[in-house]
Write a protein that holds these residues in place. Structure first.
Motif, PDB file in Angstrom:
ATOM      1  N   ARG A  66      -3.060  15.406  -3.088  1.00  0.00           N
ATOM      2  CA  ARG A  66      -2.124  14.859  -2.083  1.00  0.00           C
ATOM      3  C   ARG A  66      -2.865  14.240  -0.899  1.00  0.00           C
ATOM      4  NH1 ARG A  66       1.107  18.215   0.692  1.00  0.00           N
ATOM      5  NH2 ARG A  66      -0.313  20.013   0.536  1.00  0.00           N
ATOM      6  N   PHE A  67      -3.997  14.788  -0.554  1.00  0.00           N
ATOM      7  CA  PHE A  67      -4.773  14.317   0.599  1.00  0.00           C
ATOM      8  C   PHE A  67      -6.027  13.599   0.114  1.00  0.00           C
ATOM      9  CE2 PHE A  67      -3.369  17.724   3.950  1.00  0.00           C
ATOM     10  CZ  PHE A  67      -2.037  17.450   3.660  1.00  0.00           C
ATOM     11  N   THR A  68      -6.415  12.574   0.869  1.00  0.00           N
ATOM     12  CA  THR A  68      -7.620  11.829   0.544  1.00  0.00           C
ATOM     13  C   THR A  68      -8.427  11.594   1.815  1.00  0.00           C
ATOM     14  OG1 THR A  68      -6.489  10.670  -1.257  1.00  0.00           O
ATOM     15  CG2 THR A  68      -8.566   9.731  -0.475  1.00  0.00           C
ATOM     16  N   ILE A  69      -9.723  11.883   1.741  1.00  0.00           N
ATOM     17  CA  ILE A  69     -10.616  11.673   2.880  1.00  0.00           C
ATOM     18  C   ILE A  69     -11.518  10.484   2.581  1.00  0.00           C
ATOM     19  CG2 ILE A  69     -12.456  12.665   4.286  1.00  0.00           C
ATOM     20  CD1 ILE A  69     -11.304  15.416   3.642  1.00  0.00           C
ATOM     21  N   SER A  70     -11.681   9.640   3.576  1.00  0.00           N
ATOM     22  CA  SER A  70     -12.582   8.499   3.441  1.00  0.00           C
ATOM     23  C   SER A  70     -13.274   8.279   4.779  1.00  0.00           C
ATOM     24  CB  SER A  70     -11.814   7.244   3.022  1.00  0.00           C
ATOM     25  OG  SER A  70     -10.832   6.914   3.987  1.00  0.00           O
ATOM     26  N   ARG A  71     -14.274   7.420   4.772  1.00  0.00           N
ATOM     27  CA  ARG A  71     -14.988   7.163   6.016  1.00  0.00           C
ATOM     28  C   ARG A  71     -15.398   5.700   6.089  1.00  0.00           C
ATOM     29  NH1 ARG A  71     -19.596  11.119   6.571  1.00  0.00           N
ATOM     30  NH2 ARG A  71     -20.277   9.763   8.290  1.00  0.00           N
ATOM     31  N   ASP A  72     -15.499   5.231   7.310  1.00  0.00           N
ATOM     32  CA  ASP A  72     -15.963   3.881   7.581  1.00  0.00           C
ATOM     33  C   ASP A  72     -17.167   4.018   8.505  1.00  0.00           C
ATOM     34  OD1 ASP A  72     -16.438   1.322   8.620  1.00  0.00           O
ATOM     35  OD2 ASP A  72     -14.317   0.772   8.480  1.00  0.00           O
ATOM     36  N   ASN A  73     -18.360   3.821   7.960  1.00  0.00           N
ATOM     37  CA  ASN A  73     -19.575   4.029   8.745  1.00  0.00           C
ATOM     38  C   ASN A  73     -19.847   2.887   9.723  1.00  0.00           C
ATOM     39  OD1 ASN A  73     -19.953   6.466   7.543  1.00  0.00           O
ATOM     40  ND2 ASN A  73     -21.749   5.886   6.363  1.00  0.00           N
ATOM     41  N   VAL A  74     -19.071   1.836   9.639  1.00  0.00           N
ATOM     42  CA  VAL A  74     -19.181   0.760  10.638  1.00  0.00           C
ATOM     43  C   VAL A  74     -18.341   1.126  11.864  1.00  0.00           C
ATOM     44  CG1 VAL A  74     -18.687  -1.655  11.125  1.00  0.00           C
ATOM     45  CG2 VAL A  74     -19.659  -0.997   8.906  1.00  0.00           C
ATOM     46  N   LYS A  75     -17.171   1.675  11.617  1.00  0.00           N
ATOM     47  CA  LYS A  75     -16.277   2.054  12.710  1.00  0.00           C
ATOM     48  C   LYS A  75     -16.515   3.477  13.195  1.00  0.00           C
ATOM     49  CE  LYS A  75     -12.539  -1.063  11.338  1.00  0.00           C
ATOM     50  NZ  LYS A  75     -11.118  -1.177  10.949  1.00  0.00           N
ATOM     51  N   ASN A  76     -17.468   4.190  12.564  1.00  0.00           N
ATOM     52  CA  ASN A  76     -17.746   5.579  12.944  1.00  0.00           C
ATOM     53  C   ASN A  76     -16.483   6.433  12.910  1.00  0.00           C
ATOM     54  OD1 ASN A  76     -20.321   4.691  13.337  1.00  0.00           O
ATOM     55  ND2 ASN A  76     -20.450   5.224  15.502  1.00  0.00           N
ATOM     56  N   THR A  77     -15.713   6.261  11.863  1.00  0.00           N
ATOM     57  CA  THR A  77     -14.423   6.935  11.776  1.00  0.00           C
ATOM     58  C   THR A  77     -14.225   7.524  10.387  1.00  0.00           C
ATOM     59  OG1 THR A  77     -13.472   5.426  13.417  1.00  0.00           O
ATOM     60  CG2 THR A  77     -11.928   6.646  12.031  1.00  0.00           C
ATOM     61  N   VAL A  78     -13.649   8.717  10.363  1.00  0.00           N
ATOM     62  CA  VAL A  78     -13.255   9.361   9.113  1.00  0.00           C
ATOM     63  C   VAL A  78     -11.741   9.447   9.094  1.00  0.00           C
ATOM     64  CG1 VAL A  78     -13.320  11.517   7.810  1.00  0.00           C
ATOM     65  CG2 VAL A  78     -15.397  10.641   8.876  1.00  0.00           C
ATOM     66  N   TYR A  79     -11.163   9.262   7.922  1.00  0.00           N
ATOM     67  CA  TYR A  79      -9.715   9.243   7.774  1.00  0.00           C
ATOM     68  C   TYR A  79      -9.255  10.374   6.855  1.00  0.00           C
ATOM     69  CZ  TYR A  79     -10.598   4.552   9.524  1.00  0.00           C
ATOM     70  OH  TYR A  79     -11.041   3.489  10.279  1.00  0.00           O
ATOM     71  N   LEU A  80      -8.079  10.882   7.163  1.00  0.00           N
ATOM     72  CA  LEU A  80      -7.422  11.853   6.294  1.00  0.00           C
ATOM     73  C   LEU A  80      -6.047  11.302   5.965  1.00  0.00           C
ATOM     74  CD1 LEU A  80      -7.310  14.655   4.930  1.00  0.00           C
ATOM     75  CD2 LEU A  80      -6.383  15.567   7.073  1.00  0.00           C
ATOM     76  N   GLN A  81      -5.905  10.792   4.755  1.00  0.00           N
ATOM     77  CA  GLN A  81      -4.618  10.262   4.298  1.00  0.00           C
ATOM     78  C   GLN A  81      -3.854  11.408   3.654  1.00  0.00           C
ATOM     79  OE1 GLN A  81      -3.132   7.211   4.627  1.00  0.00           O
ATOM     80  NE2 GLN A  81      -1.339   8.157   3.652  1.00  0.00           N
ATOM     81  N   MET A  82      -2.679  11.685   4.181  1.00  0.00           N
ATOM     82  CA  MET A  82      -1.876  12.809   3.697  1.00  0.00           C
ATOM     83  C   MET A  82      -0.586  12.281   3.099  1.00  0.00           C
ATOM     84  SD  MET A  82      -2.491  15.477   6.852  1.00  0.00           S
ATOM     85  CE  MET A  82      -1.580  14.475   8.030  1.00  0.00           C
TER      86      MET A  82
END
Length: 120
Positions: A66-82
């Motif tokens: 149900r949840f997916t984690i991803s990251r953008d190393n250009v934006k220095n951001t990690v995402y949690l899609q729920m």
């Protein structure tokens, strides 16, 4: 090092939310990030994490699929899609930074948390 979690809110059961964790003050590309949550009256629990390279993601059984984690190393951001949110997902969600992903709370730095409320 600062972590800023955002994106929380109120959503109906079955709905979706995307949380973000912006990391500053550390070489982001060498930082592992974990997501945790804490419901009222309960212990803080591991939700998932992502390695510094993004090549490895880990999830608690309760959110797997149900949840997916991803990251953008250009934006220095990690995402949690729920997705497919359930009332039991209601909690304050925290992101944490460290060297490796671990299910324990021994991360070096923590964000302030963002509240997710799932109504039935």
């Amino acid at each position: 090092v600062q972590l800023q979690a955002s994106g929380g809110g109120l959503v109906q059961a079955g709905g979706s939310l995307s949380l973000s964790c912006a990391v500053s003050g550390r070489t982001f590309s060498s930082t592992a990030v974990g997501w945790f949550r804490q419901a009222p009256g309960k212990e803080r629990e591991f939700v998932g994490g992502i390695t510094w390279s993004g090549g490895g993601t880990y999830y608690a059984e309760s959110v797997k699929g149900r949840f997916t984690i991803s990251r953008d190393n250009v934006k220095n951001t990690v995402y949690l899609q729920m997705n497919s949110l359930k009332p039991e997902d209601t909690a304050v969600y925290y992101c944490a930074a460290g060297t490796v992903v671990t299910t324990g709370t021994s991360y070096d730095y923590w964000g302030q948390g963002t509240l997710v409320t799932v109504s039935s």
